[in-house]
Design a protein around this motif. Structure first.
Motif, PDB file in Angstrom:
ATOM      1  N   LEU A 260      49.033  57.287  30.903  1.00 54.42           N
ATOM      2  CA  LEU A 260      48.406  55.479  30.046  1.00 54.42           C
ATOM      3  C   LEU A 260      49.286  55.949  29.027  1.00 54.42           C
ATOM      4  O   LEU A 260      49.512  57.019  27.752  1.00 54.42           O
ATOM      5  N   THR A 261      49.915  54.811  28.856  1.00 51.29           N
ATOM      6  CA  THR A 261      51.207  54.589  26.963  1.00 51.29           C
ATOM      7  C   THR A 261      50.167  53.870  26.594  1.00 51.29           C
ATOM      8  O   THR A 261      48.583  53.499  26.911  1.00 51.29           O
ATOM      9  N   ALA A 262      50.305  53.398  25.096  1.00 49.01           N
ATOM     10  CA  ALA A 262      49.397  53.041  24.350  1.00 49.01           C
ATOM     11  C   ALA A 262      49.396  51.087  24.744  1.00 49.01           C
ATOM     12  O   ALA A 262      48.554  50.865  25.085  1.00 49.01           O
ATOM     13  N   ARG A 263      50.515  50.996  24.768  1.00 49.12           N
ATOM     14  CA  ARG A 263      50.470  49.556  25.463  1.00 49.12           C
ATOM     15  C   ARG A 263      49.379  49.007  26.752  1.00 49.12           C
ATOM     16  O   ARG A 263      48.944  48.249  26.965  1.00 49.12           O
ATOM     17  N   ALA A 264      49.925  50.712  27.835  1.00 52.63           N
ATOM     18  CA  ALA A 264      48.354  49.924  28.627  1.00 52.63           C
ATOM     19  C   ALA A 264      47.669  50.092  28.355  1.00 52.63           C
ATOM     20  O   ALA A 264      46.140  48.978  29.151  1.00 52.63           O
ATOM     21  N   ARG A 265      46.798  50.560  27.832  1.00 54.55           N
ATOM     22  CA  ARG A 265      45.444  50.476  27.299  1.00 54.55           C
ATOM     23  C   ARG A 265      45.032  49.028  27.118  1.00 54.55           C
ATOM     24  O   ARG A 265      44.181  48.133  26.729  1.00 54.55           O
ATOM     25  N   ALA A 266      45.798  48.458  26.004  1.00 50.34           N
ATOM     26  CA  ALA A 266      45.892  46.812  25.862  1.00 50.34           C
ATOM     27  C   ALA A 266      45.690  45.809  27.001  1.00 50.34           C
ATOM     28  O   ALA A 266      45.124  44.540  27.269  1.00 50.34           O
ATOM     29  N   VAL A 267      46.599  46.228  28.289  1.00 48.39           N
ATOM     30  CA  VAL A 267      46.640  45.610  29.226  1.00 48.39           C
ATOM     31  C   VAL A 267      45.073  46.116  30.091  1.00 48.39           C
ATOM     32  O   VAL A 267      44.735  44.863  30.516  1.00 48.39           O
ATOM     33  N   LEU A 268      44.758  47.424  29.972  1.00 48.00           N
ATOM     34  CA  LEU A 268      43.308  47.549  30.789  1.00 48.00           C
ATOM     35  C   LEU A 268      42.098  46.705  30.357  1.00 48.00           C
ATOM     36  O   LEU A 268      41.332  46.518  30.744  1.00 48.00           O
ATOM     37  N   ASP A 269      42.361  46.659  29.124  1.00 46.04           N
ATOM     38  CA  ASP A 269      41.473  46.131  27.837  1.00 46.04           C
ATOM     39  C   ASP A 269      40.486  44.631  29.083  1.00 46.04           C
ATOM     40  O   ASP A 269      39.976  44.228  28.927  1.00 46.04           O
ATOM     41  N   ASP A 270      42.584  43.924  28.840  1.00 46.87           N
ATOM     42  CA  ASP A 270      42.500  42.382  29.345  1.00 46.87           C
ATOM     43  C   ASP A 270      41.819  42.733  31.078  1.00 46.87           C
ATOM     44  O   ASP A 270      41.000  41.060  31.282  1.00 46.87           O
ATOM     45  N   VAL A 271      42.238  43.682  32.254  1.00 45.00           N
ATOM     46  CA  VAL A 271      41.951  43.613  33.146  1.00 45.00           C
ATOM     47  C   VAL A 271      40.467  43.897  33.307  1.00 45.00           C
ATOM     48  O   VAL A 271      39.955  43.367  33.893  1.00 45.00           O
ATOM     49  N   ALA A 272      39.841  44.697  32.668  1.00 45.72           N
ATOM     50  CA  ALA A 272      38.791  44.711  32.792  1.00 45.72           C
ATOM     51  C   ALA A 272      37.481  43.990  31.967  1.00 45.72           C
ATOM     52  O   ALA A 272      36.688  43.260  32.939  1.00 45.72           O
ATOM     53  N   GLU A 273      38.079  42.869  31.288  1.00 41.93           N
ATOM     54  CA  GLU A 273      37.719  41.061  31.092  1.00 41.93           C
ATOM     55  C   GLU A 273      37.325  40.808  32.162  1.00 41.93           C
ATOM     56  O   GLU A 273      36.723  40.185  32.522  1.00 41.93           O
ATOM     57  N   GLU A 274      38.559  40.602  32.931  1.00 41.38           N
ATOM     58  CA  GLU A 274      38.511  39.691  34.088  1.00 41.38           C
ATOM     59  C   GLU A 274      38.056  40.213  35.532  1.00 41.38           C
ATOM     60  O   GLU A 274      37.292  39.035  35.411  1.00 41.38           O
ATOM     61  N   THR A 275      37.979  41.611  35.309  1.00 39.34           N
ATOM     62  CA  THR A 275      37.159  42.759  36.434  1.00 39.34           C
ATOM     63  C   THR A 275      35.768  42.150  36.157  1.00 39.34           C
ATOM     64  O   THR A 275      34.770  41.826  37.514  1.00 39.34           O
ATOM     65  N   ARG A 276      35.456  42.327  34.971  1.00 41.69           N
ATOM     66  CA  ARG A 276      34.042  41.497  34.834  1.00 41.69           C
ATOM     67  C   ARG A 276      33.649  40.716  35.260  1.00 41.69           C
ATOM     68  O   ARG A 276      32.240  40.341  35.559  1.00 41.69           O
ATOM     69  N   GLU A 277      34.239  39.379  34.955  1.00 44.98           N
ATOM     70  CA  GLU A 277      33.797  37.816  35.213  1.00 44.98           C
ATOM     71  C   GLU A 277      34.180  38.331  36.260  1.00 44.98           C
ATOM     72  O   GLU A 277      32.596  36.737  36.991  1.00 44.98           O
ATOM     73  N   LYS A 278      34.565  38.534  36.957  1.00 48.45           N
ATOM     74  CA  LYS A 278      35.279  37.808  38.837  1.00 48.45           C
ATOM     75  C   LYS A 278      34.338  38.959  39.478  1.00 48.45           C
ATOM     76  O   LYS A 278      33.863  38.622  40.254  1.00 48.45           O
ATOM     77  N   ALA A 279      34.226  39.910  39.508  1.00 47.11           N
ATOM     78  CA  ALA A 279      33.932  40.735  40.473  1.00 47.11           C
ATOM     79  C   ALA A 279      32.868  41.039  40.498  1.00 47.11           C
ATOM     80  O   ALA A 279      32.101  41.243  39.732  1.00 47.11           O
ATOM     81  N   ASP A 280      32.420  41.568  42.410  1.00 42.97           N
ATOM     82  CA  ASP A 280      31.087  41.394  42.303  1.00 42.97           C
ATOM     83  C   ASP A 280      30.720  42.783  42.674  1.00 42.97           C
ATOM     84  O   ASP A 280      31.374  43.754  43.168  1.00 42.97           O
ATOM     85  N   PRO A 281      29.487  43.662  41.477  1.00 42.29           N
ATOM     86  CA  PRO A 281      28.663  44.831  41.814  1.00 42.29           C
ATOM     87  C   PRO A 281      28.328  44.853  42.701  1.00 42.29           C
ATOM     88  O   PRO A 281      28.816  45.639  43.158  1.00 42.29           O
ATOM     89  N   GLY A 282      27.817  43.585  43.669  1.00 40.65           N
ATOM     90  CA  GLY A 282      27.038  43.789  45.099  1.00 40.65           C
ATOM     91  C   GLY A 282      27.752  44.011  46.149  1.00 40.65           C
ATOM     92  O   GLY A 282      26.742  44.116  47.178  1.00 40.65           O
ATOM     93  N   ARG A 283      29.005  43.794  45.978  1.00 40.50           N
ATOM     94  CA  ARG A 283      29.738  43.846  46.891  1.00 40.50           C
ATOM     95  C   ARG A 283      31.378  45.142  46.768  1.00 40.50           C
ATOM     96  O   ARG A 283      31.978  45.071  46.489  1.00 40.50           O
ATOM     97  N   PRO A 284      30.612  46.471  46.709  1.00 37.86           N
ATOM     98  CA  PRO A 284      32.092  47.422  46.098  1.00 37.86           C
ATOM     99  C   PRO A 284      32.688  47.323  47.476  1.00 37.86           C
ATOM    100  O   PRO A 284      32.339  47.531  47.819  1.00 37.86           O
ATOM    101  N   PRO A 285      33.970  48.409  47.275  1.00 36.74           N
ATOM    102  CA  PRO A 285      33.988  49.098  45.704  1.00 36.74           C
ATOM    103  C   PRO A 285      35.468  48.301  44.736  1.00 36.74           C
ATOM    104  O   PRO A 285      35.610  48.125  45.676  1.00 36.74           O
ATOM    105  N   VAL A 286      34.741  48.493  43.681  1.00 39.44           N
ATOM    106  CA  VAL A 286      36.272  48.165  42.783  1.00 39.44           C
ATOM    107  C   VAL A 286      37.162  49.414  43.580  1.00 39.44           C
ATOM    108  O   VAL A 286      37.714  50.551  42.501  1.00 39.44           O
TER     109      VAL A 286
END
Length: 536
Positions: A260-286
């Protein structure tokens, strides 16, 4: 003469299909109105008729010899085990006309009313109940001039928290927003007197068509609506139930690398935040899936795509922790989203090189009744919400016009753009296309060939937010392969009169931009890009 078609033929699998076996007299055991000398006695009207304002439009309907008519939506009633749409059709012609499948949005559904009902907040589309013959409800015949024909069409049950729907009709009337949904009573049959066989009702009277009895099994179909947005770094495909975020690997990785590039880590920070907000942990998987372009061997592409998926999974898991379960897979070049080998080969390959993150979306707690008590829609959180649009009797004034010439025929077309408007979680793009001649439009032209399909992934129209440059593609029905052109379906419609100097109304739905966006750019394919289209 007119020619009518969808942007794509409806072939995708449905999200939910139920098959029912029906028996007994009357539709679903309800009583039918028995015709007498002229008509059967009218029955008391349920609450939907008093709840509905005048939701009426005039338009042209029909693939050949189109019917000029006034259509008025009365509303939708929730009944035991089903829903019923009530509307009236008044012919504005000078002579009796039979319309065939003029009011349906599926070719070949002769003598039926295949009108989808869209829940624009919950992101669902309810199709009429069907059997081996066609849709269930009124069986139309010849429309006599000036006679108001009450019509009913049966649908799957619509949830109690849905207050309004949008009815999609074929013809120049297009969509009817703000159709009320209320609790009904009775069997759901016609409320007006039933026209006697062979009778000619007098102009100004209101009658109903006879009901068609089900033939064997009845199929109930409900689909998710999927919205597609494309940004510089990611593409998001979302419905009320699930979401897929596609990240371009050119952003995440160097060429032929799984680091992963340095830019990728910033992109994945945003994706992780969106996933935490929307994804249902009770209906896996991611689910994390890696994809490559078509270069290289199959074995190499499969291995590279898996390594890249694992790299993204590890970063997501480090950010989200153990509340979620994860799965990483590599698909290699087997699931492209763009055709390679054409004039735009490099762009197509870049789009195919991606990592997709998919998950099920959290649903509000407390159930439909809790959201209804709070005055909200149960799926509002999932879809991004927004209020359903009120009824629009007209499209408003033209805000911009563009022309194009089809080659080699020399056929000239003009695009007249109307104001766009929000309907729940979606934006509705509205326009007219006028045939400027010199000849007729033949069958299969319109948006086909070098003109473009409405909302098609490759050559279609789209909407762009000028500030973020986010591209909003046409909404589609159903979950399978949203990017393939051969099975693309959206809840838009266009009717084409083939004669010169005739106007042809079209519309399509896209995911709605953020609330602060008051104007957008319309990418109209061969007509060019049109800036500053107002959003009302």
């Amino acid at each position: 003469m007119a020619y009518r078609w969808r942007s794509r033929e409806l072939t995708v699998p449905v999200t939910m299909v139920a098959v029912l076996t029906v028996s007994g007299c009357g539709v679903f055991g309800g009583s039918r109105a028995a015709p007498s000398e002229g008509a059967s006695p009218a029955r008391p009207r349920p609450s939907v008729t008093s709840a509905a304002a005048s939701l009426a439009k005039e338009g042209w309907f029909g693939p050949t010899g189109p019917l000029h008519a006034r259509v008025e939506m009365r509303g939708v009633e929730r009944l035991a085990g089903r829903s019923v749409l009530r509307f009236t059709v008044t012919s504005l012609e000078d002579e009796a006309r039979h319309t065939g499948n003029s009011f349906g949005t599926a070719a070949g559904d002769f003598g039926s009313y295949r009108i989808p009902l869209i829940d624009p907040v919950g992101g669902k589309v309810y199709h009429p109940l069907t059997d081996q013959v066609g849709t269930l409800g009124s069986k139309p015949g010849y429309y006599q001039p000036g006679v108001r024909y009450e019509t009913v069409v049966y649908y799957p049950p619509i949830p109690a928290d849905v207050r309004t729907v949008t009815a999609i009709t074929a013809g120049t009337a297009g969509e009817f927003t703000g159709v009320p949904v209320v609790d009904g009573t009775g069997a759901g049959g016609p409320l007006s007197p039933t026209a006697a066989p062979g009778a000619t009702p007098a102009p100004g009277t209101t009658v109903s068509w006879p009901l068609r009895e089900p033939a064997g099994q009845v199929t109930s179909t409900v689909q998710d609506l999927y919205g597609i947005t494309e940004g510089v770094e990611k593409t998001t495909i979302a419905s009320g139930g699930d979401e897929t975020v596609g990240l371009r690997t050119d952003v995440l990785f160097a060429f032929d690398s799984d680091r992963l590039t340095a830019r990728a880590r910033a992109v994945l920070d945003d994706v992780a935040e969106e996933t935490r907000e929307k994804a249902d942990p009770g209906r896996p998987p991611v689910l994390v899936e890696g994809h490559t372009d078509g270069k290289g061997t199959h074995a190499y592409n499969m291995a590279l795509s898996l390594r890249r998926a694992e790299a993204v999974r590890k970063e997501l898991q480090a950010r989200l922790g153990g509340a979620y379960r994860y799965r990483a897979t590599g698909r290699g070049e087997t699931e492209p989203v763009a055709r390679e080998g054409g004039a735009d080969d490099e762009e197509a390959r870049a789009r195919n090189r991606r990592v997709e993150i998919s998950y099920r979306i959290k649903q509000p707690t407390g159930g439909p009744m809790a959201s209804q008590a709070a005055g909200t829609h149960s799926d509002e959180t999932a879809t991004g919400g927004g209020r359903p649009a009120p009824f629009h009797a007209d499209d408003g004034a033209t805000v911009a016009s563009r022309t194009t010439t089809r080659q080699p025929s020399g056929q000239r077309l003009r695009l007249d753009v109307k104001p766009f408007y929000r309907d729940g979680a979606y934006l509705v793009a509205v326009f007219d296309i006028v045939n400027l001649g010199p000849g007729d439009l033949g069958a299969g032209t319109g948006y086909g060939g070098d003109v473009a399909y409405i909302g098609g992934w490759y050559t279609g129209f789209s909407v762009v937010d000028p500030a973020s440059q986010t591209v909003y593609r046409a909404v589609r029905m159903g979950p399978d392969d949203p990017r393939g052109p051969d099975d693309y379906v959206d809840p838009g419609w266009a009717t084409f009169n083939v004669k010169p100097s005739t106007g042809n109304r079209g519309f399509f739905y896209v995911p709605t931009p953020p609330p602060g966006v008051t104007s957008v750019t319309f990418d109209a394919g061969p007509f060019g890009r049109i800036d500053h289209v107002p959003v009302r």
